[in-house]
Design a protein around this motif. Sequence first.
Motif, PDB file in Angstrom:
ATOM      1  N   ASN A 115       7.810 -11.598 -88.461  1.00  0.00           N
ATOM      2  CA  ASN A 115       6.483 -10.979 -88.490  1.00  0.00           C
ATOM      3  C   ASN A 115       6.295 -10.102 -89.717  1.00  0.00           C
ATOM      4  N   VAL A 116       7.307  -9.321 -90.049  1.00  0.00           N
ATOM      5  CA  VAL A 116       7.242  -8.475 -91.245  1.00  0.00           C
ATOM      6  C   VAL A 116       7.102  -9.337 -92.489  1.00  0.00           C
ATOM      7  N   LYS A 117       7.866 -10.398 -92.554  1.00  0.00           N
ATOM      8  CA  LYS A 117       7.810 -11.304 -93.705  1.00  0.00           C
ATOM      9  C   LYS A 117       6.421 -11.928 -93.833  1.00  0.00           C
ATOM     10  N   ASN A 118       5.860 -12.358 -92.703  1.00  0.00           N
ATOM     11  CA  ASN A 118       4.523 -12.963 -92.724  1.00  0.00           C
ATOM     12  C   ASN A 118       3.464 -11.978 -93.184  1.00  0.00           C
ATOM     13  N   ILE A 119       3.593 -10.728 -92.721  1.00  0.00           N
ATOM     14  CA  ILE A 119       2.638  -9.692 -93.127  1.00  0.00           C
ATOM     15  C   ILE A 119       2.741  -9.432 -94.627  1.00  0.00           C
ATOM     16  N   LEU A 120       3.970  -9.345 -95.137  1.00  0.00           N
ATOM     17  CA  LEU A 120       4.172  -9.109 -96.566  1.00  0.00           C
ATOM     18  C   LEU A 120       3.577 -10.228 -97.399  1.00  0.00           C
ATOM     19  N   LEU A 121       3.733 -11.460 -96.937  1.00  0.00           N
ATOM     20  CA  LEU A 121       3.221 -12.608 -97.682  1.00  0.00           C
ATOM     21  C   LEU A 121       1.704 -12.730 -97.573  1.00  0.00           C
ATOM     22  N   LYS A 122       1.188 -12.513 -96.363  1.00  0.00           N
ATOM     23  CA  LYS A 122      -0.244 -12.693 -96.126  1.00  0.00           C
ATOM     24  C   LYS A 122      -1.080 -11.623 -96.812  1.00  0.00           C
ATOM     25  N   TYR A 123      -0.562 -10.394 -96.828  1.00  0.00           N
ATOM     26  CA  TYR A 123      -1.339  -9.276 -97.378  1.00  0.00           C
ATOM     27  C   TYR A 123      -0.721  -8.744 -98.670  1.00  0.00           C
ATOM     28  N   ASN A 124      -0.162  -9.650 -99.484  1.00  0.00           N
ATOM     29  CA  ASN A 124       0.517  -9.194-100.698  1.00  0.00           C
ATOM     30  C   ASN A 124      -0.434  -8.512-101.680  1.00  0.00           C
ATOM     31  N   ALA A 125      -1.679  -8.991-101.773  1.00  0.00           N
ATOM     32  CA  ALA A 125      -2.641  -8.377-102.692  1.00  0.00           C
ATOM     33  C   ALA A 125      -2.963  -6.948-102.259  1.00  0.00           C
ATOM     34  N   VAL A 126      -3.130  -6.753-100.951  1.00  0.00           N
ATOM     35  CA  VAL A 126      -3.418  -5.408-100.427  1.00  0.00           C
ATOM     36  C   VAL A 126      -2.242  -4.480-100.691  1.00  0.00           C
ATOM     37  N   LEU A 127      -1.031  -4.976-100.484  1.00  0.00           N
ATOM     38  CA  LEU A 127       0.165  -4.162-100.690  1.00  0.00           C
ATOM     39  C   LEU A 127       0.343  -3.796-102.161  1.00  0.00           C
ATOM     40  N   ILE A 128       0.039  -4.744-103.048  1.00  0.00           N
ATOM     41  CA  ILE A 128       0.100  -4.447-104.486  1.00  0.00           C
ATOM     42  C   ILE A 128      -0.897  -3.352-104.846  1.00  0.00           C
ATOM     43  N   LEU A 129      -2.113  -3.438-104.279  1.00  0.00           N
ATOM     44  CA  LEU A 129      -3.141  -2.424-104.542  1.00  0.00           C
ATOM     45  C   LEU A 129      -2.699  -1.055-104.046  1.00  0.00           C
ATOM     46  N   ILE A 130      -2.165  -0.995-102.825  1.00  0.00           N
ATOM     47  CA  ILE A 130      -1.701   0.282-102.266  1.00  0.00           C
ATOM     48  C   ILE A 130      -0.577   0.873-103.117  1.00  0.00           C
ATOM     49  N   ALA A 131       0.353   0.009-103.538  1.00  0.00           N
ATOM     50  CA  ALA A 131       1.464   0.468-104.377  1.00  0.00           C
ATOM     51  C   ALA A 131       0.948   1.033-105.695  1.00  0.00           C
ATOM     52  N   LEU A 132      -0.057   0.382-106.273  1.00  0.00           N
ATOM     53  CA  LEU A 132      -0.629   0.858-107.534  1.00  0.00           C
ATOM     54  C   LEU A 132      -1.340   2.192-107.356  1.00  0.00           C
ATOM     55  N   ILE A 133      -2.046   2.363-106.244  1.00  0.00           N
ATOM     56  CA  ILE A 133      -2.738   3.623-105.978  1.00  0.00           C
ATOM     57  C   ILE A 133      -1.729   4.769-105.848  1.00  0.00           C
ATOM     58  N   ILE A 134      -0.649   4.520-105.098  1.00  0.00           N
ATOM     59  CA  ILE A 134       0.384   5.543-104.924  1.00  0.00           C
ATOM     60  C   ILE A 134       1.039   5.880-106.257  1.00  0.00           C
ATOM     61  N   ALA A 135       1.377   4.835-107.029  1.00  0.00           N
ATOM     62  CA  ALA A 135       2.022   5.060-108.328  1.00  0.00           C
ATOM     63  C   ALA A 135       1.082   5.798-109.280  1.00  0.00           C
ATOM     64  N   SER A 136      -0.191   5.429-109.278  1.00  0.00           N
ATOM     65  CA  SER A 136      -1.167   6.075-110.165  1.00  0.00           C
ATOM     66  C   SER A 136      -1.343   7.546-109.817  1.00  0.00           C
ATOM     67  N   THR A 137      -1.357   7.852-108.519  1.00  0.00           N
ATOM     68  CA  THR A 137      -1.501   9.241-108.068  1.00  0.00           C
ATOM     69  C   THR A 137      -0.313  10.089-108.499  1.00  0.00           C
ATOM     70  N   ILE A 138       0.878   9.489-108.444  1.00  0.00           N
ATOM     71  CA  ILE A 138       2.092  10.204-108.851  1.00  0.00           C
ATOM     72  C   ILE A 138       2.144  10.392-110.364  1.00  0.00           C
ATOM     73  N   LEU A 139       1.763   9.366-111.101  1.00  0.00           N
ATOM     74  CA  LEU A 139       1.905   9.384-112.564  1.00  0.00           C
ATOM     75  C   LEU A 139       0.857  10.259-113.256  1.00  0.00           C
ATOM     76  N   SER A 140      -0.338  10.380-112.660  1.00  0.00           N
ATOM     77  CA  SER A 140      -1.404  11.136-113.322  1.00  0.00           C
ATOM     78  C   SER A 140      -2.157  12.011-112.332  1.00  0.00           C
ATOM     79  N   ASP A 141      -2.225  13.307-112.636  1.00  0.00           N
ATOM     80  CA  ASP A 141      -2.978  14.239-111.788  1.00  0.00           C
ATOM     81  C   ASP A 141      -4.478  13.976-111.862  1.00  0.00           C
TER      82      ASP A 141
END
Length: 333
Positions: free
Chosen positions: A11-37
Motif C-alpha cells: 500500500n505504501v509503495k502504491n501510494i508513493l507511485l500513484k502520488y509521486n507528483a504530489v510528493l515531489i511538490l511537497i518535498a520542494l515546498i519543504i526544501a524551499s521553506t528551509i533554504l529561503s526565509d
Amino acid sequence: MEERLNNRQINVKNILLKYNAVLILIALIIASTILSDAFFTVTNIFNLLRQLVPMTLATLGMLLVVLTGGIDLSVGSVTAMGGMITAIMIQNAGMVSGASMIVILIAVLGIGFLIGCMSGAFVVVLKMAPFVATLATMTIIRGAAYMTSNGQPIRLSSEYDTSAMMVKFGSQGIPGIGLPWPVVLIIVVIVLMWLVMRNTVFGRLVIASGSNETAVRLAGINVNKYKFFAYAICGMLCALGGFILTSRVAVASPAVSTGMELDAIAACVIGGASLMGGKGSVGNTIIGVLVLGLITNVMTLLSIAAYPQQIIKGLIIVLAVFLQYITNKEGAY
C-alpha cells in the motif's frame, strides 16, 4: 502478521507511485521553506502565482493536445503573438478607452483560436505529424510577431485608459485579500477545464481518441473533429496567456515565451500525462506547473544562475518519467 506487513508495504509503495507528483511538490515546498526565509511570504507566493499564469494556460492547452496523442510546439509563439496583438491594439489602433479592454480580449482570443485552427488543419486535413505541423506554426507565428513590431518591444503608454486598466489588472489584486486578478482568472479557467474534462462528451472523447483512436473511429465518432478543436482551444488559451503577460509587465515583446513549449511539455509529463496520449488530468498537470515554478522561484531567491536551474529541471523530469514508467509497469501485473 507477515501478510499484514506485506500488504502495508504494498500500500505504501502504491501510494508513493500513484502520488509521486504530489510528493515531489511537497518535498520542494519543504526544501524551499528551509533554504529561503523569503519563500513562504505572502508577497513571494502571490508573485509566484502571478508569474505562473501564462505558463499554466499554455500547459492546459498542451494537455488537451497531448491527450489526443499529439504535441504543440507553437505555444510560446502564440503567447508572444497574443501579447503583441494586445499592445498594438492599445497603442496603434485607437483602443484608448477602458471599455476597449473587452474588445481587445475578444480579438486576442479569436486570433489565438484561428492560429490553433491552423495547426489543427495541418494535422487533421494535411495529415502532417503534430511535431512537424506545430513546428511550422511556431516558426510562422514567431516570425509574424517580429514583423508586427519590426522586431522591437512595445511598451504600454500610461496616457491611455486601457493601458492603465491593463497594468492594474496585471499588478493588483482583490481589495482586502490581495489575491492577484490574473490568479483569480486562472482559477476560473482551471475549474472550467476540470469540469469539461470530467463531465462533458468533448472531454471524454478527447481522452478516448488518444487512448484508443481505432476503437473510437469504429464507434462512428469523428476523431479528427476533437483533435482539431484541441489545437484550436490550445491556441486560444496561449493567446490569453500573452494578454495576461502583457498586463503584468506593461510591455509586449516578440521574443517572450521562447522555450515555453518545453516547460509546458515538462509540466504535463511531471503531472503524469503520457506523450502517447489518453492519460493525464488537469489537477496533476497543475501540480507539474507548480513543481517547475517552485524550482525557478527558490533558485532565484538563492541567487543561483539560470543554467543550474535547467539541469535540476531536467533531473526532475527524468525522475517523473521514471516513476511514471514504474507505475505503468506495476499496473500491468
